[in-house]
Design a protein around this motif. Structure first.
Motif, PDB file in Angstrom:
ATOM      1  N   ALA A  74      25.209  73.355  21.856  1.00  0.00           N
ATOM      2  CA  ALA A  74      24.196  73.302  23.086  1.00  0.00           C
ATOM      3  C   ALA A  74      24.078  74.878  23.270  1.00  0.00           C
ATOM      4  O   ALA A  74      24.660  75.751  23.005  1.00  0.00           O
ATOM      5  N   SER A  75      23.126  75.009  24.428  1.00  0.00           N
ATOM      6  CA  SER A  75      22.572  76.174  24.853  1.00  0.00           C
ATOM      7  C   SER A  75      22.359  76.144  26.478  1.00  0.00           C
ATOM      8  O   SER A  75      22.055  75.047  26.938  1.00  0.00           O
ATOM      9  N   ILE A 122      14.167  81.582  27.518  1.00  0.00           N
ATOM     10  CA  ILE A 122      15.338  82.168  26.460  1.00  0.00           C
ATOM     11  C   ILE A 122      16.864  81.301  26.819  1.00  0.00           C
ATOM     12  O   ILE A 122      17.412  81.832  27.711  1.00  0.00           O
ATOM     13  N   TYR A 123      17.147  80.702  25.762  1.00  0.00           N
ATOM     14  CA  TYR A 123      18.541  79.877  25.824  1.00  0.00           C
ATOM     15  C   TYR A 123      19.600  80.982  25.188  1.00  0.00           C
ATOM     16  O   TYR A 123      19.067  81.541  24.189  1.00  0.00           O
ATOM     17  N   LYS A 124      20.812  80.650  26.016  1.00  0.00           N
ATOM     18  CA  LYS A 124      21.899  81.418  25.564  1.00  0.00           C
ATOM     19  C   LYS A 124      22.820  80.525  25.016  1.00  0.00           C
ATOM     20  O   LYS A 124      23.158  79.529  25.502  1.00  0.00           O
ATOM     21  N   PRO A 125      23.705  80.961  23.919  1.00  0.00           N
ATOM     22  CA  PRO A 125      24.879  79.950  23.527  1.00  0.00           C
ATOM     23  C   PRO A 125      25.871  79.845  24.467  1.00  0.00           C
ATOM     24  O   PRO A 125      26.051  80.955  25.408  1.00  0.00           O
ATOM     25  N   LEU A 126      26.405  78.713  24.657  1.00  0.00           N
ATOM     26  CA  LEU A 126      27.744  78.848  25.391  1.00  0.00           C
ATOM     27  C   LEU A 126      29.093  79.145  24.572  1.00  0.00           C
ATOM     28  O   LEU A 126      29.175  78.955  23.412  1.00  0.00           O
ATOM     29  N   LEU A 127      29.779  80.029  25.166  1.00  0.00           N
ATOM     30  CA  LEU A 127      30.782  80.804  24.369  1.00  0.00           C
ATOM     31  C   LEU A 127      32.125  80.061  24.413  1.00  0.00           C
ATOM     32  O   LEU A 127      32.973  80.686  23.608  1.00  0.00           O
ATOM     33  N   SER A 128      32.348  79.064  25.132  1.00  0.00           N
ATOM     34  CA  SER A 128      33.583  78.434  24.969  1.00  0.00           C
ATOM     35  C   SER A 128      33.684  77.261  25.405  1.00  0.00           C
ATOM     36  O   SER A 128      32.242  76.648  25.813  1.00  0.00           O
ATOM     37  N   VAL A 153      21.053  73.084  30.715  1.00  0.00           N
ATOM     38  CA  VAL A 153      21.798  73.088  29.652  1.00  0.00           C
ATOM     39  C   VAL A 153      20.904  72.113  28.570  1.00  0.00           C
ATOM     40  O   VAL A 153      20.563  71.202  29.223  1.00  0.00           O
ATOM     41  N   ARG A 154      20.691  72.473  27.458  1.00  0.00           N
ATOM     42  CA  ARG A 154      20.108  71.519  26.476  1.00  0.00           C
ATOM     43  C   ARG A 154      20.880  71.217  25.277  1.00  0.00           C
ATOM     44  O   ARG A 154      21.840  72.156  24.701  1.00  0.00           O
ATOM     45  N   PHE A 155      20.966  69.942  24.823  1.00  0.00           N
ATOM     46  CA  PHE A 155      21.793  69.636  23.564  1.00  0.00           C
ATOM     47  C   PHE A 155      21.162  68.371  23.239  1.00  0.00           C
ATOM     48  O   PHE A 155      20.376  67.509  23.808  1.00  0.00           O
ATOM     49  N   LYS A 156      21.428  68.026  21.668  1.00  0.00           N
ATOM     50  CA  LYS A 156      20.709  66.804  21.237  1.00  0.00           C
ATOM     51  C   LYS A 156      21.630  66.018  20.722  1.00  0.00           C
ATOM     52  O   LYS A 156      22.820  66.395  20.059  1.00  0.00           O
ATOM     53  N   LEU A 157      21.819  64.496  20.798  1.00  0.00           N
ATOM     54  CA  LEU A 157      22.830  63.636  20.343  1.00  0.00           C
ATOM     55  C   LEU A 157      22.347  62.698  19.313  1.00  0.00           C
ATOM     56  O   LEU A 157      21.154  62.239  19.532  1.00  0.00           O
ATOM     57  N   ILE A 158      23.051  62.438  18.468  1.00  0.00           N
ATOM     58  CA  ILE A 158      22.773  61.692  17.403  1.00  0.00           C
ATOM     59  C   ILE A 158      23.405  60.416  17.155  1.00  0.00           C
ATOM     60  O   ILE A 158      24.760  60.631  17.289  1.00  0.00           O
TER      61      ILE A 158
END
Length: 785
Positions: free
Chosen positions: A35-36, A57-63, A77-82
């Motif tokens: 996710a970012s 500009i998305y940044k990565p989650l560090l923890s 926050v964005r993420f993709k689920l499969i």
């Protein structure tokens, strides 16, 4: 060149991971790595705008619990689920903190966009999942890949970005574990808070009050942070709910400081530090006001309150270190408890300020620290309770010692007063009685009667004072002697008839029934009852009649009841005062106290004495018409005629009864000698202290000793002990010793009997009683010691 290529490779791999989908069944890494997030500031976007905007500009989650710090910005926050399965799957997504204002999840599929709401600025029942935490239930169709966007916003609180994707079974197990942990945590806090508030109520020690309030405020703060207050109390959200965390945090800060200030006695040990505590109190009050002014002040209060909490902890630590440095005693459990609290809250505050990495331990450090702190501070408070108990026991022991000393001094004073007052009265009454028996002149007799009656009145007051002191201590005891009631009643009646007729009153004394010759009881207390009641009748009657009636009724062969009815035509008792007539000093509360005088103790003592006799007393009175007093007293009938004849016969057979008088007061010596001279069978010698008596006993034989108690050189107590020990000669070891004393205290009577005296006689001396005690003592067989 190699390092540049390596960095480029890693970055491209990371971007690929961010764009890749996440499958719970396939990937072993946590969701946050896939996710970012992006910060869009104060701008408000719709999810479609975010989805289509390629310039963000998305940044990565560090923890796994990425912290964004104190902020009011909008974050996406964005993420993709499969779902690679052949059937649709359900998942639960735990994210954000329970106190995050806005937490909305958007699911994008070929059918469109579905939205799910959470956060604490909407009513609780409008959440997609009714759970204290920010939780979303996600449905993924079979063999599908879908994009998700999470929108988060707060009013100034810190925002965290945990992304925990759980299956249904995992979510239920996780919820169960959380409930178990929270139940234990809040149960300990609630129990500790209640216990120490109860301690404060009973001990009035302020450290207990502030500690109990601190524990409750910590519990409320954690309940606000955990979303429990929102779920169960303020479920409609709104203005107050959005400020609960700050309000409870400020109260926790305040009560912690107040508790430490009182527990450590800062004002006593470090008065100079008190100003720093007061400064922080002012800051807390200012922050509290800032919570309610406007949104801007609310925004800045969040970080300042955390910094202020950190400063407070440092001040407490500094106080503890100074105490250690100055070698001031400090409870070890308090030090350990404060250490855990400081470490826990320090971790919590620093985590909020993004100074520590965000994880389960730093996020819950306040809970761990507060829980351990409560345990150790409770042990510390237990030591405080023990210390307070020991101080109280020492204080009570000292108070008891002081009380016993005062009681001893009081008893000695009353005993001495009794002796000093009765001694001259003994001389006055003795001399008066002798003159009355010898002088036939009516005028002289009247003068002597006045002296005698006045002396008896004074003696009655002295007895009342002494008896009142005994009644207060519940130490008044009755003697069980054989006495003749009729002569005593006639003498009492004659005394008060004289007083009544001098006031111009009519006086009538009437006896109904046969009065037994002898009864068993306390003759002195019996006389005192009748004296007090007749005295009141004469005192409160200005004109009319005093009637004294006795009805003697045989209840059985060995029991008789004396029923007295004493009536007067005096001022009577007002109805509103009749219920208080037996109270101490009741006369002092009446308006006529100056007119009639008196101590106001008479009826109080009469009531107590009648009850001691197992009798009853009732008073009927009408204001302005007079008073009727009814007294019933039962007595055991004792027939002593044969015994008295035997004593008289034995005394006649004996040539002389040689008596040793040990008395230092010249007037008392004179009275006793005059009384003994009446009986020609009595011979006597007089000595003025116990030491002379011991020496004389070694030289001469006596039949009985009349022993005063208070004498110089050697008193009666010491002399009696020496005689009973045999040091005055073995033949005198069991000689009858009669205490003749002006000390009428019950303790004195018991004391003289305990040390071995045969009998006890109080001054003023009654001739009949004196002769009877001498005869009984001489012809009583004493067991060898």
């Amino acid at each position: 060149m190699k390092y540049t290529l390596l960095i480029a490779f890693l970055f491209s791999s990371f971007l690929q991971a961010q764009n890749a989908g996440y499958s719970l069944e396939i990937q072993h890494d946590p969701l946050f790595k896939f996710a970012s997030f992006v910060n869009v500031g104060n701008q408000t976007y719709h999810v479609e705008d975010i989805h289509k905007n390629k310039n963000l500009i998305y940044k990565p989650l560090l923890s796994e619990n990425h912290s964004l710090g104190f902020t009011t910005d909008n974050f996406w926050v964005r993420f993709k689920l499969i779902n690679t399965q052949l059937t649709e799957r359900f998942y639960y997504l735990e994210t954000a903190r329970p106190v995050t204002d806005i937490a909305n999840l958007y699911q994008i599929s070929s059918k469109g966009i579905e939205s799910y709401k959470s956060g604490d600025q909407i009513p609780f029942n409008q959440r997609q999942v009714n759970h204290r935490s920010t939780v979303f239930k996600i449905k993924l169709p079979a063999n599908s890949s879908q994009q998700f966007y999470l929108h988060l916003k707060s009013d100034g609180e810190t925002i965290n970005l945990p992304l925990n994707l759980l299956s249904e079974s995992e979510f239920l197990q996780n919820t169960y574990n959380q409930q178990l942990f929270l139940g234990l945590f809040y149960g300990v806090l609630l129990l500790a808070g209640i216990i120490y508030l109860f301690f404060y109520i009973s001990l009035k020690e302020r450290s207990f009050l502030y500690y109990g309030l601190y524990v409750f405020s910590i519990a409320l703060l954690q309940a606000a942070l955990d979303g429990l207050l929102f779920e169960f109390v303020w479920s409609d959200a709104g203005y107050f709910n959005s400020r609960l965390v700050l309000i409870t945090a400020l109260f926790s800060n305040l009560f912690l400081l107040k508790y430490c200030e009182y527990f450590l006695n800062v004002k006593t040990h470090f008065n100079s530090l008190s100003k720093y505590y007061r400064a922080i109190y002012i800051v807390i009050a200012t922050l509290f006001i800032g919570v309610f002014i406007n949104e801007f002040t609310l925004k800045i209060v969040y970080p300042i309150s955390n910094i202020n909490g950190l400063v407070s902890l440092l001040l407490i630590l500094f106080t503890v270190f100074v105490m250690r440095y100055k070698r001031i005693a400090l409870d070890v459990f308090f030090s350990i408890g404060i250490l855990f609290l400081v470490v826990g809250l320090l971790g919590f505050v620093m985590n909020n300020l993004s100074l520590l990495p965000n994880n389960f331990y730093t996020e819950n450090s306040a809970k761990f620290g507060a829980g351990l702190e409560v345990v150790f501070l409770s042990l510390s408070m237990t030591n405080l309770i023990r210390k307070l108990r020991e101080e109280k026991e020492a204080s009570q022991a000292l108070a008891l010692k002081k009380s016993e000393e005062i009681s001893q001094v009081k008893t000695y004073f009353m005993s001495n007063m009794s002796h000093e007052l009765r001694t001259p009265l003994n001389a006055i009454l003795g001399a008066t009685q002798e003159q009355l028996e010898q002088i036939g002149n009516t005028v002289d007799n009247n003068c002597l009667e006045i002296i005698k009656n006045a002396s008896y009145s004074l003696l009655s007051n002295i007895n009342d004072i002494l008896d009142f002191e005994k009644i207060e201590k519940n130490e008044l005891q009755l003697k069980k002697d054989v006495f003749e009631p009729l002569p005593l009643l006639k003498q009492i009646s004659a005394n008060w008839q004289f007083q009544a007729e001098n006031k111009g009153l009519h006086y009538r004394f009437e006896i109904k029934g046969q009065v037994p010759d002898e009864v068993v009881g306390d003759s002195d207390r019996f006389i005192q009852i009748i004296n007090n009641v007749l005295g009141n009748a004469v005192k409160f009657t200005q004109s009319g009649t005093i009637a004294f009636q006795l009805q003697s009724i045989f209840i059985s062969k060995n029991m008789n009841r004396f029923s007295f009815h004493i009536s007067d035509t005096g001022i009577g008792i007002p109805p509103h005062l009749q219920d208080d007539v037996f109270d101490s000093f009741s006369q002092m509360r009446n308006d006529y106290k100056r007119q009639f005088g008196g101590l106001g103790l008479g009826l109080t003592i009469v009531n107590h004495l009648v009850k001691r006799f197992d009798g009853n007393i009732n008073i009927e009175s009408q204001e302005g018409s007079g008073t009727d007093v009814y007294i019933d007293i039962p007595f055991e009938v004792k027939n002593m005629k044969s015994d008295r004849t035997l004593v008289s016969t034995d005394l006649e057979k004996k040539d002389k009864a040689h008596i040793l008088i040990v008395e230092d007061n010249v007037m008392n010596q004179m009275i006793i000698k005059k009384l003994l001279k009446i009986n020609p069978k009595f011979t006597f010698e007089v000595l003025d202290n116990g030491l002379k008596a011991i020496h004389r006993l070694q030289e001469t034989t006596f039949d009985v000793i009349l022993m005063d108690l208070h004498m110089p050189i050697m008193d009666g107590y010491e002399a009696t002990k020496i005689i009973r020990s045999g040091q005055a000669g073995s033949r005198n070891k069991n000689i009858p010793i009669i205490a003749v004393t002006a000390d009428a205290m019950q303790e004195t009577r018991q004391k003289v009997l305990d040390i071995g005296m045969t009998d006890y006689l109080t001054k003023p001396i009654n001739k009949v009683v004196l002769f009877e005690k001498i005869c009984n003592s001489i012809f009583t067989v004493l067991e060898p010691a």
